[in-house]
Design a protein around this motif. Structure first.
Motif, PDB file in Angstrom:
ATOM      1  N   VAL A  56       0.868  -1.176   0.000  1.00  0.00           N
ATOM      2  CA  VAL A  56       0.000   0.000   0.000  1.00  0.00           C
ATOM      3  C   VAL A  56       0.906   1.228   0.000  1.00  0.00           C
ATOM      4  O   VAL A  56       1.703   1.437   0.914  1.00  0.00           O
ATOM      5  CB  VAL A  56      -0.941   0.015   1.217  1.00  0.00           C
ATOM      6  N   ASP A  58       0.622   5.378  -0.742  1.00  0.00           N
ATOM      7  CA  ASP A  58      -0.298   6.498  -0.915  1.00  0.00           C
ATOM      8  C   ASP A  58      -1.747   6.036  -1.030  1.00  0.00           C
ATOM      9  O   ASP A  58      -2.527   6.543  -1.836  1.00  0.00           O
ATOM     10  CB  ASP A  58       0.087   7.339  -2.151  1.00  0.00           C
ATOM     11  N   GLY A  59      -2.083   5.030  -0.215  1.00  0.00           N
ATOM     12  CA  GLY A  59      -3.448   4.535  -0.179  1.00  0.00           C
ATOM     13  C   GLY A  59      -3.842   3.613  -1.314  1.00  0.00           C
ATOM     14  O   GLY A  59      -4.992   3.188  -1.388  1.00  0.00           O
ATOM     15  N   ILE A  60      -2.914   3.296  -2.194  1.00  0.00           N
ATOM     16  CA  ILE A  60      -3.210   2.456  -3.353  1.00  0.00           C
ATOM     17  C   ILE A  60      -2.373   1.178  -3.263  1.00  0.00           C
ATOM     18  O   ILE A  60      -1.175   1.226  -2.989  1.00  0.00           O
ATOM     19  CB  ILE A  60      -2.883   3.193  -4.665  1.00  0.00           C
ATOM     20  N   GLU A  61      -2.998   0.027  -3.502  1.00  0.00           N
ATOM     21  CA  GLU A  61      -2.264  -1.235  -3.503  1.00  0.00           C
ATOM     22  C   GLU A  61      -1.536  -1.409  -4.836  1.00  0.00           C
ATOM     23  O   GLU A  61      -2.140  -1.280  -5.898  1.00  0.00           O
ATOM     24  CB  GLU A  61      -3.227  -2.403  -3.263  1.00  0.00           C
ATOM     25  N   VAL A  62      -0.225  -1.650  -4.730  1.00  0.00           N
ATOM     26  CA  VAL A  62       0.596  -1.813  -5.930  1.00  0.00           C
ATOM     27  C   VAL A  62       1.402  -3.110  -5.813  1.00  0.00           C
ATOM     28  O   VAL A  62       1.800  -3.501  -4.719  1.00  0.00           O
ATOM     29  CB  VAL A  62       1.552  -0.619  -6.150  1.00  0.00           C
TER      30      VAL A  62
END
Length: 99
Positions: A56, A58-62
């Motif tokens: 995670v 910046d709040g995004i799953e990568v």
């Protein structure tokens, strides 16, 4: 070459890493995965050449793929590589290893 890790083995390893080493996963992804702002990371898979994480950032799953130091051929090698990655991550981040 075939991958020596069955889906069941991958699931067992991921469950262990995510359950017992969640903080270690974050350090590994930050230092070795090029994601210094990761706030969480879980093992999402692995093969004979790398461990894969869902991080995670910046709040995004990568997705993050971190290569092993060598091509693995046996399950027992995964533990040694996970420990190496953790220790390398601690060294890179200036953190004292907890274990």
């Amino acid at each position: 070459m075939t991958d020596p890790f069955t889906p069941e083995v991958v699931e067992q390893i991921a469950r262990h890493m995510n359950g017992d080493h969640a903080d270690d996963n974050v350090l590994i992804v930050r230092a070795l995965g090029g994601m210094p702002s990761a706030t969480a990371a879980r093992v999402s898979g692995l093969d004979a050449d790398a461990m894969e994480f869902a991080a995670v950032v910046d709040g995004i799953e990568v997705p993050v793929r971190i290569r092993f130091s060598e091509h693995l051929t046996e399950r027992r090698q995964v533990r040694a590589e996970a420990v190496r990655m953790y220790r390398d991550a601690c060294a890179a981040l200036g953190e004292e290893p907890r274990h």
